[in-house]
Design an enzyme around this catalytic site. Sequence first.
Site, PDB file in Angstrom:
ATOM      1  N   HIS A 410       0.805  -1.218   0.000  1.00  0.00           N
ATOM      2  CA  HIS A 410       0.000   0.000   0.000  1.00  0.00           C
ATOM      3  C   HIS A 410       0.846   1.280   0.000  1.00  0.00           C
ATOM      4  O   HIS A 410       0.356   2.372  -0.217  1.00  0.00           O
ATOM      5  CB  HIS A 410      -0.945  -0.002   1.207  1.00  0.00           C
ATOM      6  N   ASP A 414      -2.045   2.438  -4.536  1.00  0.00           N
ATOM      7  CA  ASP A 414      -3.318   2.851  -3.953  1.00  0.00           C
ATOM      8  C   ASP A 414      -4.362   1.800  -4.277  1.00  0.00           C
ATOM      9  O   ASP A 414      -4.237   1.048  -5.250  1.00  0.00           O
ATOM     10  CB  ASP A 414      -3.767   4.190  -4.545  1.00  0.00           C
TER      11      ASP A 414
END
Lengths: 437, 328
Positions: A410, A414
């Site tokens: 992450h 995204d």
Amino acid sequence: MPVPFIMPKFDMDQEQATIISWEKRDGDFVKFEETVLTVETDKVAIEVPSPATGTLARITYKDGDVVPVTTIIAYILKDGETLADLPKADITPPLSKPEVDSVSQSLTSAQATPVAVRMAKEEGVDLSKVASSGDKITRRDVELYLANQTPASRVAVAATPAARRVAREKGIDLENVAGSGPRGRVQSADVSKTAKQIPASVSHGREAEVIPLTGIRRTIAERMQQSFQQSPHIALTVDVDMTEAEKVRKRFNAQAEKLAQPRVTVTALIIKVVAWALVRNPYINASFNSDSISLWKDVNIGVAAAAPQGLVVPVLKGADTLGVGEINLRLVELAERARENKLKLEDVQGGTFTISNLGMFGVRQFRAIINPPESAILAVGSAVRKPIVIDEQDRVEVRPIMSLTLSADHRVIDGIVAARFLSDLVTGLESPSMLLY
Amino acid sequence: MPEMTYLEAIRQALWQEMKRDERVFLLGEDIGVYGGAFGLTHGMLDEFGPERVRETPISEATIVATAVGASLLGMRPVAEIMFMDFVLLALDQIANQAAKMRFMFGGRTSVPIVVRMPGGSGTGAASQHSQSLESILMHFPGLKVVNPSTPYDAKGLMLASIRDPNPVCFVEHKVLYKTKGEVPEDDYMIPIGVAEVKRAGRDITVVANNIMVMKTLHIAERLAQDGIEVEVIDPRTLLPLDTETIINSVTKTGRLLVVHEACQTGGWAGEVIASVVGSPAFDYLDTPVRRLGGRDIPIPYNRGLEKFAIPQDADIEAEIRMMVAGKV
């Protein structure tokens, strides 16, 4: 070799320095350039930094001692070194000594033999603590004193050869074993006793075959832990209708048969679509560096495979430039080499993305851990025939449905980027002709 | 099986071999009419005559030299050195001649002699008649050094020694002469260079020779009552030394004690210990390796001091107990 700690020369004409105070003691861990002691020249007080990182050992001069410059005043033991690694002591006596020391000096010359004094210095023994067996403290007394030190204060563990062998075989650190022999020497029975205690307290009586963590197993363990702890994983799952993909695969297989090539696997087909989608989603084909992100120009897809000694991930280089037939051929070859333990280093290096397919074992869906330094990994489940609604008229048909789960770092990826990539995979697999668009 | 003494077993071996092989003859001081200083050759002059039981002047060098010469011409002489201490006078003949000829003549001849010699203390015979010099003899390649501890071994090893094509120093022990054991009447040989485990045990290996084998076996019985199982190994031959048997035993027990009457310094225990410590058995050692030899003094005439000079039962027992308890 232990690093000698030398009394530095701060001035061109400086000949000696007085030790004001040691900030660290024998046995303390010190870092490179960390202040270890303060000294005074005739001009100024100066903090002396450590010449290396390690354990401070054999401090030869006390506070208040006046020491000629370039004299060795201590040693830094690096990782794994012990006092035994130190060279034989060659001590330049301090130029002058404070009151206290001259007292102990007269004490030693009156109450200890010269050999005992020298030995005490070499071994760092405080003679005032040594009991004398006669008029004077002799070498024998110093030896006895040394011998009676508790094992913890001795650097090397005294153990019989048999104890060392048993400890080696059972993977026991001799330092954790209390020795029952003379002067605390560890004997084989002591090791066996300790060995019996350890599993009892840990496994509550369960028996286990203990496999040492070596080679590929250790690498896997370290990399998986590193990945899972350092990169924040998100996981997204999509279902793919494999009807069209299966049709294409059937046609490819007919072609493969004509060419006498191996049957095209689902994995080969998925690799092709993944490669196509990676080109369109460069953040999925990337690596996180501490202060930058590398978007790889090459698309090198690793495929998790079982090898005799554990998981290996052979890499298909330039997968985006290859047709499914070629991918399949290379995949078959890599898988074979993996099974036979014959993969070369270059076969497993340079991956930019990994696919793990457990569908052949009936696994429906799972989350994989990213293979660092990559940023994402695709977990492929089994294709299961099940009824699904196929159009807006709510018509239901039985179709082969396969689930794909993307684990993504992450920090780099995204959620929406991951979703787009998965959406492209669905498009590619459900409408393979889109790859030509 | 008939029981006989160690002395009688050796005599029987000589007797039977002289009957069997006419090349075998004896030579030595007072071995004829007097029957030998310990009576070992008693009756043999009458049986075999002065040609085959030859009395010699008091010259050990001559005795061995004569044996060497005779052997080169095809005889099988068995020479007696009345006390082992006197072997030093014959050492040039043994070490420089007998031991080397086969090598120096390129194997075209050999020296099949046996030199018998009783050693050991315990008879109040003082410094010059009580030594155990077997360690010295081990230092000459080409020799064999045989050292039986029982009547059975004595006969079997004597027959093997006489039939061996090379020079054998046959070391006997004065105090063992009167010990008894079962000995077959038959002709049998015990191979030279093969040790025997005289008693099996799991806790400690004790290697001992001649009289020390007897002492250690006796102590082992006592220790067994306390649950200490001693493995007693008798090398029987000191050169060549059967290190394999010893190493295997130490690998099992993890402890090694070597006991001999010979002076500790330079004694053969050092050879045994070096062989073990340098072998894979090293990794099985669980106590320091120890030796118990005679004190480094000339054997005293005084009977009390004579005992003090060599390891006694109590010394051996204490040493074993300390080692097994992990206290050394």
